[in-house]
Motif scaffolding. Sequence first.
Motif, short mmCIF file in Angstrom:
data_model
loop_
_atom_site.label_atom_id
_atom_site.label_comp_id
_atom_site.label_asym_id
_atom_site.label_seq_id
_atom_site.Cartn_x
_atom_site.Cartn_y
_atom_site.Cartn_z
N MET A 259 -7.48 -2.83 -5.73
CA MET A 259 -7.12 -1.59 -6.41
C MET A 259 -6.11 -0.76 -5.62
N LEU A 260 -6.30 -0.66 -4.33
CA LEU A 260 -5.45 0.18 -3.48
C LEU A 260 -5.07 -0.58 -2.21
N PRO A 261 -4.20 -1.57 -2.33
CA PRO A 261 -3.88 -2.40 -1.16
C PRO A 261 -3.28 -1.60 -0.01
N GLU A 262 -2.64 -0.46 -0.31
CA GLU A 262 -2.04 0.33 0.76
C GLU A 262 -3.08 1.01 1.65
N ILE B 179 -5.29 8.01 3.10
CA ILE B 179 -5.99 8.54 1.92
C ILE B 179 -5.32 9.80 1.38
N PRO B 180 -4.93 10.78 2.21
CA PRO B 180 -4.28 11.96 1.64
C PRO B 180 -2.99 11.63 0.88
N LEU B 181 -2.19 10.72 1.40
CA LEU B 181 -0.95 10.34 0.73
C LEU B 181 -1.23 9.67 -0.61
N VAL B 182 -2.17 8.76 -0.63
CA VAL B 182 -2.53 8.07 -1.87
C VAL B 182 -3.13 9.06 -2.88
N THR B 183 -3.91 10.01 -2.38
CA THR B 183 -4.49 11.02 -3.25
C THR B 183 -3.40 11.90 -3.85
N THR C 179 -5.82 -5.36 7.68
CA THR C 179 -6.56 -6.46 8.31
C THR C 179 -6.50 -6.24 9.82
N ARG C 180 -7.66 -6.11 10.41
CA ARG C 180 -7.74 -5.89 11.85
C ARG C 180 -7.43 -7.19 12.60
N PRO C 181 -7.14 -7.08 13.88
CA PRO C 181 -6.85 -8.29 14.67
C PRO C 181 -7.98 -9.33 14.63
N ASP C 182 -9.22 -8.87 14.44
CA ASP C 182 -10.34 -9.81 14.39
C ASP C 182 -10.49 -10.45 13.00
N GLY C 183 -9.57 -10.12 12.07
CA GLY C 183 -9.58 -10.73 10.75
C GLY C 183 -10.37 -9.95 9.71
N TYR C 184 -11.13 -8.97 10.13
CA TYR C 184 -11.90 -8.16 9.18
C TYR C 184 -11.01 -7.12 8.52
N LYS C 185 -11.35 -6.78 7.31
CA LYS C 185 -10.64 -5.75 6.56
C LYS C 185 -11.23 -4.38 6.91
N ALA C 186 -10.39 -3.37 6.89
CA ALA C 186 -10.84 -2.01 7.17
C ALA C 186 -10.03 -1.04 6.32
N VAL C 187 -10.61 0.12 6.06
CA VAL C 187 -9.91 1.16 5.33
C VAL C 187 -9.06 1.95 6.32
N ASN C 188 -7.80 2.16 5.95
CA ASN C 188 -6.91 2.98 6.76
C ASN C 188 -7.05 4.41 6.25
N TYR C 189 -7.98 5.14 6.81
CA TYR C 189 -8.32 6.48 6.33
C TYR C 189 -7.15 7.46 6.45
N SER C 190 -6.23 7.23 7.35
CA SER C 190 -5.11 8.15 7.52
C SER C 190 -4.19 8.15 6.30
#
Length: 85
Positions: free
Chosen positions: A17-20, A37-41, A24-35
């Motif tokens: 839904m919101l790929p931006e 969120i204001p721009l996307v909002t 993907t962290r260096p360990d391969g896990y996905k994470a939300v880039n909270y910084s």
Amino acid sequence: QAPSKPIGSFMEEAEAMLPELVVTRPDGYKAVNYSRIPLVTLQAVTELAAENEDLRSQLHDLETDLAALRESVAAVLRDLAAVRR
């Protein structure tokens, strides 16, 4: 307890839904880039405001058309009443 979705499943949905917002962290896990969120909002609010303005314009046009149709119907009814006399 209610059954919950695995975190990986949630992140895949979020990324679809919101790929931006998903990184993907260096360990391969996905994470939300909270910084981000204001721009996307802000972008979403801007898009919704534009859509709202478009819908308001459409509503105004429909209200104008309806008023014209009501006047036309009233004129036809007046003419019909005159013919019946």
